[in-house]
Scaffold this motif. Structure first.
Motif, PDB file in Angstrom:
ATOM      1  N   PRO A   1       0.807  -1.226   0.000  1.00  0.00           N
ATOM      2  CA  PRO A   1       0.000   0.000   0.000  1.00  0.00           C
ATOM      3  C   PRO A   1       0.838   1.272   0.000  1.00  0.00           C
ATOM      4  CG  PRO A   1      -0.868  -1.584   1.587  1.00  0.00           C
ATOM      5  CD  PRO A   1       0.451  -2.128   1.123  1.00  0.00           C
ATOM      6  N   ARG A   2       1.984   1.261   0.677  1.00  0.00           N
ATOM      7  CA  ARG A   2       2.832   2.451   0.693  1.00  0.00           C
ATOM      8  C   ARG A   2       3.309   2.812  -0.716  1.00  0.00           C
ATOM      9  NH1 ARG A   2       5.372   0.624   6.075  1.00  0.00           N
ATOM     10  NH2 ARG A   2       4.961   2.361   7.493  1.00  0.00           N
ATOM     11  N   ALA A   3       3.706   1.803  -1.479  1.00  0.00           N
ATOM     12  CA  ALA A   3       4.166   2.061  -2.839  1.00  0.00           C
ATOM     13  C   ALA A   3       3.042   2.644  -3.687  1.00  0.00           C
ATOM     14  CB  ALA A   3       4.702   0.777  -3.466  1.00  0.00           C
ATOM     15  N   GLU A   4       1.809   2.203  -3.466  1.00  0.00           N
ATOM     16  CA  GLU A   4       0.671   2.741  -4.210  1.00  0.00           C
ATOM     17  C   GLU A   4       0.463   4.221  -3.886  1.00  0.00           C
ATOM     18  OE1 GLU A   4      -1.367   1.094  -6.407  1.00  0.00           O
ATOM     19  OE2 GLU A   4      -0.214  -0.769  -6.219  1.00  0.00           O
ATOM     20  N   LEU A   5       0.597   4.595  -2.616  1.00  0.00           N
ATOM     21  CA  LEU A   5       0.431   5.999  -2.233  1.00  0.00           C
ATOM     22  C   LEU A   5       1.538   6.865  -2.814  1.00  0.00           C
ATOM     23  CD1 LEU A   5      -0.614   5.524   1.510  1.00  0.00           C
ATOM     24  CD2 LEU A   5      -2.105   6.060  -0.445  1.00  0.00           C
ATOM     25  N   ARG A   6       2.760   6.348  -2.850  1.00  0.00           N
ATOM     26  CA  ARG A   6       3.859   7.103  -3.466  1.00  0.00           C
ATOM     27  C   ARG A   6       3.621   7.289  -4.955  1.00  0.00           C
ATOM     28  NH1 ARG A   6       7.056   3.828   0.034  1.00  0.00           N
ATOM     29  NH2 ARG A   6       7.488   2.374  -1.682  1.00  0.00           N
ATOM     30  N   ALA A   7       3.173   6.220  -5.622  1.00  0.00           N
ATOM     31  CA  ALA A   7       2.926   6.316  -7.055  1.00  0.00           C
ATOM     32  C   ALA A   7       1.785   7.290  -7.348  1.00  0.00           C
ATOM     33  CB  ALA A   7       2.603   4.928  -7.613  1.00  0.00           C
ATOM     34  N   ALA A   8       0.745   7.285  -6.505  1.00  0.00           N
ATOM     35  CA  ALA A   8      -0.352   8.226  -6.701  1.00  0.00           C
ATOM     36  C   ALA A   8       0.141   9.658  -6.591  1.00  0.00           C
ATOM     37  CB  ALA A   8      -1.458   7.963  -5.673  1.00  0.00           C
ATOM     38  N   ARG A   9       1.043   9.912  -5.669  1.00  0.00           N
ATOM     39  CA  ARG A   9       1.588  11.271  -5.532  1.00  0.00           C
ATOM     40  C   ARG A   9       2.362  11.675  -6.776  1.00  0.00           C
ATOM     41  NH1 ARG A   9       5.662  14.506  -3.996  1.00  0.00           N
ATOM     42  NH2 ARG A   9       5.113  16.226  -2.601  1.00  0.00           N
ATOM     43  N   THR A  10       3.030  10.715  -7.391  1.00  0.00           N
ATOM     44  CA  THR A  10       3.810  11.019  -8.590  1.00  0.00           C
ATOM     45  C   THR A  10       2.914  11.434  -9.753  1.00  0.00           C
ATOM     46  OG1 THR A  10       5.538   9.462  -7.925  1.00  0.00           O
ATOM     47  CG2 THR A  10       5.461  10.065 -10.255  1.00  0.00           C
ATOM     48  N   VAL A  11       1.767  10.798  -9.917  1.00  0.00           N
ATOM     49  CA  VAL A  11       0.919  11.117 -11.065  1.00  0.00           C
ATOM     50  C   VAL A  11      -0.024  12.287 -10.787  1.00  0.00           C
ATOM     51  CG1 VAL A  11       1.040   8.716 -11.816  1.00  0.00           C
ATOM     52  CG2 VAL A  11      -0.928   9.473 -10.489  1.00  0.00           C
ATOM     53  N   LEU A  12      -0.095  12.746  -9.540  1.00  0.00           N
ATOM     54  CA  LEU A  12      -0.896  13.924  -9.224  1.00  0.00           C
ATOM     55  C   LEU A  12      -0.148  15.204  -9.575  1.00  0.00           C
ATOM     56  CD1 LEU A  12      -2.475  13.065  -5.749  1.00  0.00           C
ATOM     57  CD2 LEU A  12      -3.743  13.629  -7.834  1.00  0.00           C
ATOM     58  N   ARG A  13      -0.897  16.209  -9.996  1.00  0.00           N
ATOM     59  CA  ARG A  13      -0.335  17.542 -10.180  1.00  0.00           C
ATOM     60  C   ARG A  13      -0.164  18.202  -8.808  1.00  0.00           C
ATOM     61  NH1 ARG A  13      -4.599  19.098 -15.007  1.00  0.00           N
ATOM     62  NH2 ARG A  13      -3.498  18.016 -16.695  1.00  0.00           N
ATOM     63  N   PRO A  14       0.673  19.237  -8.705  1.00  0.00           N
ATOM     64  CA  PRO A  14       0.768  19.974  -7.440  1.00  0.00           C
ATOM     65  C   PRO A  14      -0.607  20.472  -7.000  1.00  0.00           C
ATOM     66  CG  PRO A  14       2.545  20.610  -8.906  1.00  0.00           C
ATOM     67  CD  PRO A  14       1.637  19.726  -9.707  1.00  0.00           C
ATOM     68  N   ASP A  15      -0.916  20.276  -5.735  1.00  0.00           N
ATOM     69  CA  ASP A  15      -2.208  20.617  -5.139  1.00  0.00           C
ATOM     70  C   ASP A  15      -3.341  19.721  -5.631  1.00  0.00           C
ATOM     71  OD1 ASP A  15      -1.227  22.676  -3.496  1.00  0.00           O
ATOM     72  OD2 ASP A  15      -1.315  24.099  -5.165  1.00  0.00           O
ATOM     73  N   GLY A  16      -3.022  18.631  -6.338  1.00  0.00           N
ATOM     74  CA  GLY A  16      -4.043  17.657  -6.700  1.00  0.00           C
ATOM     75  C   GLY A  16      -4.493  16.870  -5.487  1.00  0.00           C
ATOM     76  N   HIS A  17      -5.591  16.137  -5.642  1.00  0.00           N
ATOM     77  CA  HIS A  17      -6.199  15.445  -4.511  1.00  0.00           C
ATOM     78  C   HIS A  17      -6.238  13.937  -4.724  1.00  0.00           C
ATOM     79  CE1 HIS A  17      -7.687  19.542  -3.745  1.00  0.00           C
ATOM     80  NE2 HIS A  17      -7.806  19.155  -2.481  1.00  0.00           N
ATOM     81  N   LEU A  18      -5.999  13.217  -3.653  1.00  0.00           N
ATOM     82  CA  LEU A  18      -6.130  11.762  -3.608  1.00  0.00           C
ATOM     83  C   LEU A  18      -7.402  11.422  -2.841  1.00  0.00           C
ATOM     84  CD1 LEU A  18      -4.914   8.884  -4.006  1.00  0.00           C
ATOM     85  CD2 LEU A  18      -3.760   9.211  -1.801  1.00  0.00           C
ATOM     86  N   LEU A  19      -8.269  10.622  -3.462  1.00  0.00           N
ATOM     87  CA  LEU A  19      -9.522  10.192  -2.843  1.00  0.00           C
ATOM     88  C   LEU A  19      -9.429   8.691  -2.602  1.00  0.00           C
ATOM     89  CD1 LEU A  19     -12.514  10.596  -2.014  1.00  0.00           C
ATOM     90  CD2 LEU A  19     -13.099  10.383  -4.445  1.00  0.00           C
TER      91      LEU A  19
END
Length: 297
Positions: free
Chosen positions: A193-211
């Motif tokens: 799960p940690r790797a998934e959260l890191r990868a999600a941060r990589t594909v998000l734009r600055p100030d983007g949101h993770l749901l």
């Protein structure tokens, strides 16, 4: 302080068990060796291979399948989902669609997203429902199975990516592309799960949101989620690889450079789940220790 987690163990030698890795003796979340077996479950009615054991950490309360499935075992599970017609025709499917619209409305207080990636999208039912709430958003989907291509062909998503978010090629291709990344009951089914959260941060734009939506292991129904009486036993059991206490997940999000802006309990059916909205921020600066003592040897 708990010991530093060790790298995950590799799979057993070929021919020993193609569906399960070696059993580990420490917690994959905090590294503690204070483990107890919480439940054992035989293979499911759909003949998912193996007998499963779920261990719980005595220090951080993280529960996980031990041993966990190999990549082949995970892929086998991904292919054992209900069919499209079954989901569309029964009451559970209609309740899930209503839940999808509610989850999409949770993003209305934040800037309107131009692009949205739904991870583990399956047949693309969430993007289809969310478009009713966000008609000007471009929804893409990612899934390890060919279902994502069928979702694109049906017009539920615009771009389809078959694979895992943690695949380096996919992460590089989608870097800083999305305003929102959604993960509905995805993290608990992943190997890391940690790797998934890191990868999600990589594909998000600055100030983007993770749901994110994840099951609540502290709920009275949480024990059944991992056990042989789990309601989803018609497909395989036990299904989640991890049950993460909310405090652990929130702390991890903070350490990865997310600002948690909203949490609430939610679920279309038991078990109770947590919905988390986190904003991508700059990574926190590395901690600065005290200056070295010049008199020290």
């Amino acid at each position: 302080m708990p010991p530093t987690p060790r790298p995950d163990p590799g799979p057993l030698a070929p021919g020993v068990d193609p569906f399960q890795e070696a059993r580990r003796d420490d917690c994959p979340w905090c590294g503690s060796r204070r483990l107890r077996t919480r439940v054992r479950a035989p293979e499911g009615p759909r003949r998912t291979p193996g007998t499963f054991a779920v261990d719980e950490c005595g220090d951080c309360s993280h529960a996980f399948q031990n041993p966990r499935p190999t990549a082949d075992g995970l892929l086998l599970r991904h292919h054992r989902h209900p069919t499209e017609g079954h989901i569309r025709s029964n009451l559970a499917g209609r309740l899930r669609r209503r839940h999808h619209r509610t989850a999409a409305r949770a993003m209305l207080p934040y800037p309107e997203p131009e692009s949205w990636l739904d991870v583990s999208t399956g047949h693309g039912y969430f993007p289809e429902a969310a478009r009713e709430v966000h008609p000007y958003t471009a929804f893409d989907g990612l899934d390890p199975t060919p279902r994502v291509e069928r979702a694109r062909a049906a017009g539920r998503i615009e771009e389809a990516y078959q694979g895992l978010l943690t695949d380096p090629e996919i992460t590089a291709r989608l870097r800083a592309r999305y305003d929102v990344v959604s993960m509905f009951h995805h993290l608990e089914h992943t190997a890391d799960p940690r790797a998934e959260l890191r990868a999600a941060r990589t594909v998000l734009r600055p100030d983007g949101h993770l749901l994110v939506e994840v099951p609540d292991p502290a709920s009275p129904f949480g024990t059944l989620t991992m056990g042989p009486r789990w309601p989803g036993r018609a497909y395989d059991r036990p299904r989640p690889l991890h049950l993460m206490p909310l405090r652990n997940l929130l702390a991890e999000l903070g350490s990865l450079g997310y600002d948690v802006v909203a949490t609430r309990s939610c679920a279309p059916f038991p078990p109770r789940a947590h919905r988390i909205i986190a904003r991508r921020t700059a990574l926190p600066p590395a901690p600065v220790g005290p200056p070295p003592d010049p008199s020290a040897p």
